[in-house]
Design a protein around this motif. Sequence first.
Motif, PDB file in Angstrom:
ATOM      1  N   HIS A  88      13.833   7.667  -2.746  1.00 42.36           N
ATOM      2  CA  HIS A  88      12.492   7.653  -2.179  1.00 42.36           C
ATOM      3  C   HIS A  88      12.242   8.918  -1.358  1.00 42.36           C
ATOM      4  O   HIS A  88      11.189   9.555  -1.496  1.00 42.36           O
ATOM      5  CB  HIS A  88      12.267   6.409  -1.319  1.00 42.36           C
ATOM      6  N   LYS A 102      11.507  11.871  -3.652  1.00 41.70           N
ATOM      7  CA  LYS A 102      10.129  11.967  -4.156  1.00 41.70           C
ATOM      8  C   LYS A 102       9.174  12.445  -3.072  1.00 41.70           C
ATOM      9  O   LYS A 102       8.283  13.253  -3.340  1.00 41.70           O
ATOM     10  CB  LYS A 102       9.672  10.626  -4.730  1.00 41.70           C
ATOM     11  N   MET A 103       9.370  11.947  -1.852  1.00 43.14           N
ATOM     12  CA  MET A 103       8.505  12.383  -0.754  1.00 43.14           C
ATOM     13  C   MET A 103       8.648  13.885  -0.518  1.00 43.14           C
ATOM     14  O   MET A 103       7.652  14.586  -0.341  1.00 43.14           O
ATOM     15  CB  MET A 103       8.841  11.607   0.527  1.00 43.14           C
ATOM     16  N   HIS A 126       7.013  15.866  -3.287  1.00 47.68           N
ATOM     17  CA  HIS A 126       5.564  15.814  -3.105  1.00 47.68           C
ATOM     18  C   HIS A 126       5.121  16.820  -2.042  1.00 47.68           C
ATOM     19  O   HIS A 126       4.145  17.553  -2.232  1.00 47.68           O
ATOM     20  CB  HIS A 126       5.153  14.389  -2.716  1.00 47.68           C
ATOM     21  N   GLU A 139       5.232   7.073 -10.124  1.00 43.73           N
ATOM     22  CA  GLU A 139       4.962   6.900  -8.691  1.00 43.73           C
ATOM     23  C   GLU A 139       3.983   7.973  -8.219  1.00 43.73           C
ATOM     24  O   GLU A 139       3.028   7.680  -7.498  1.00 43.73           O
ATOM     25  CB  GLU A 139       6.243   6.942  -7.862  1.00 43.73           C
ATOM     26  N   MET A 140       4.189   9.217  -8.638  1.00 48.91           N
ATOM     27  CA  MET A 140       3.270  10.299  -8.260  1.00 48.91           C
ATOM     28  C   MET A 140       1.881  10.070  -8.850  1.00 48.91           C
ATOM     29  O   MET A 140       0.871  10.342  -8.207  1.00 48.91           O
ATOM     30  CB  MET A 140       3.811  11.649  -8.723  1.00 48.91           C
ATOM     31  N   THR A 158       0.549   7.159  -9.520  1.00 48.45           N
ATOM     32  CA  THR A 158      -0.032   6.069  -8.732  1.00 48.45           C
ATOM     33  C   THR A 158      -0.551   6.592  -7.399  1.00 48.45           C
ATOM     34  O   THR A 158      -1.639   6.210  -6.953  1.00 48.45           O
ATOM     35  CB  THR A 158       1.006   4.951  -8.501  1.00 48.45           C
ATOM     36  N   TRP A 159       0.196   7.487  -6.765  1.00 45.62           N
ATOM     37  CA  TRP A 159      -0.274   8.079  -5.506  1.00 45.62           C
ATOM     38  C   TRP A 159      -1.590   8.816  -5.729  1.00 45.62           C
ATOM     39  O   TRP A 159      -2.488   8.762  -4.898  1.00 45.62           O
ATOM     40  CB  TRP A 159       0.758   9.044  -4.946  1.00 45.62           C
ATOM     41  N   LEU A 189      -3.770   9.453  -2.515  1.00 45.36           N
ATOM     42  CA  LEU A 189      -2.815  10.019  -1.577  1.00 45.36           C
ATOM     43  C   LEU A 189      -2.562  11.502  -1.826  1.00 45.36           C
ATOM     44  O   LEU A 189      -1.989  12.189  -0.980  1.00 45.36           O
ATOM     45  CB  LEU A 189      -1.493   9.237  -1.635  1.00 45.36           C
ATOM     46  N   HIS A 190      -2.947  11.992  -2.982  1.00 50.19           N
ATOM     47  CA  HIS A 190      -2.958  13.430  -3.272  1.00 50.19           C
ATOM     48  C   HIS A 190      -4.021  13.686  -4.320  1.00 50.19           C
ATOM     49  O   HIS A 190      -4.544  12.756  -4.938  1.00 50.19           O
ATOM     50  CB  HIS A 190      -1.576  13.933  -3.733  1.00 50.19           C
TER      51      HIS A 190
END
Length: 193
Positions: free
Chosen positions: A88, A91-92, A95, A116-117, A119-120, A125-126
């Motif tokens: 996790h 990935k953060m 990003h 996941e990216m 979905t963000w 979220l981006h």
Amino acid sequence: MKRIVVFCGSSVGVSPSYANEAHILGKTLAQEKIGLVYGGAKIGVMGAIANAVLQFNGEVIGVIPEFLKKKEVYHPKLNELIITKDMHQRKMKMHELSDGILMLPGGYGTLEEFFEMLTWGQLGLHRYPIGILNTNGFYNSLLNMLGHMVEEGFVKQINFDMLLVDDSVEGVLNKMSLYEPVPVPKWITKDQT
């Protein structure tokens, strides 16, 4: 785009075209002065893209969790190798370091990180461009499944259209450079609160 995070396989796959396209992408990123952020491995498609960026004097930042570094699959010649506690945090950090997302052929891990990216992005979220390099039609079945999810009402067309798909390095990078972020839809209406 100053840096692109690339998700791809730690294996090379059956066809030599996967590593070949990764090499072309790496060379192109270096020539366009776009940094590579990736999983930090020296093997598979991951190693092919990193080696190409380095060969052509580009920037490569690897991000790898401690438990994978211990297995000695990390690339020893990167400009920077960042060690994280877990997947996790990996990935953060990826990003934080990038402003574009690109998926090449890979397996479960590639899909997990990419989705996941994605979905963000869907949640706002981006607002990065999100590309898929569809080498040899590798992701055709996945794209068909995503289209089916749209047809069945589980994915909105506007969110499906966030995906910038091309079968060539030049094509996908061009689409990513021209990307205009979509407005973020409301997920909950006032009467649902």
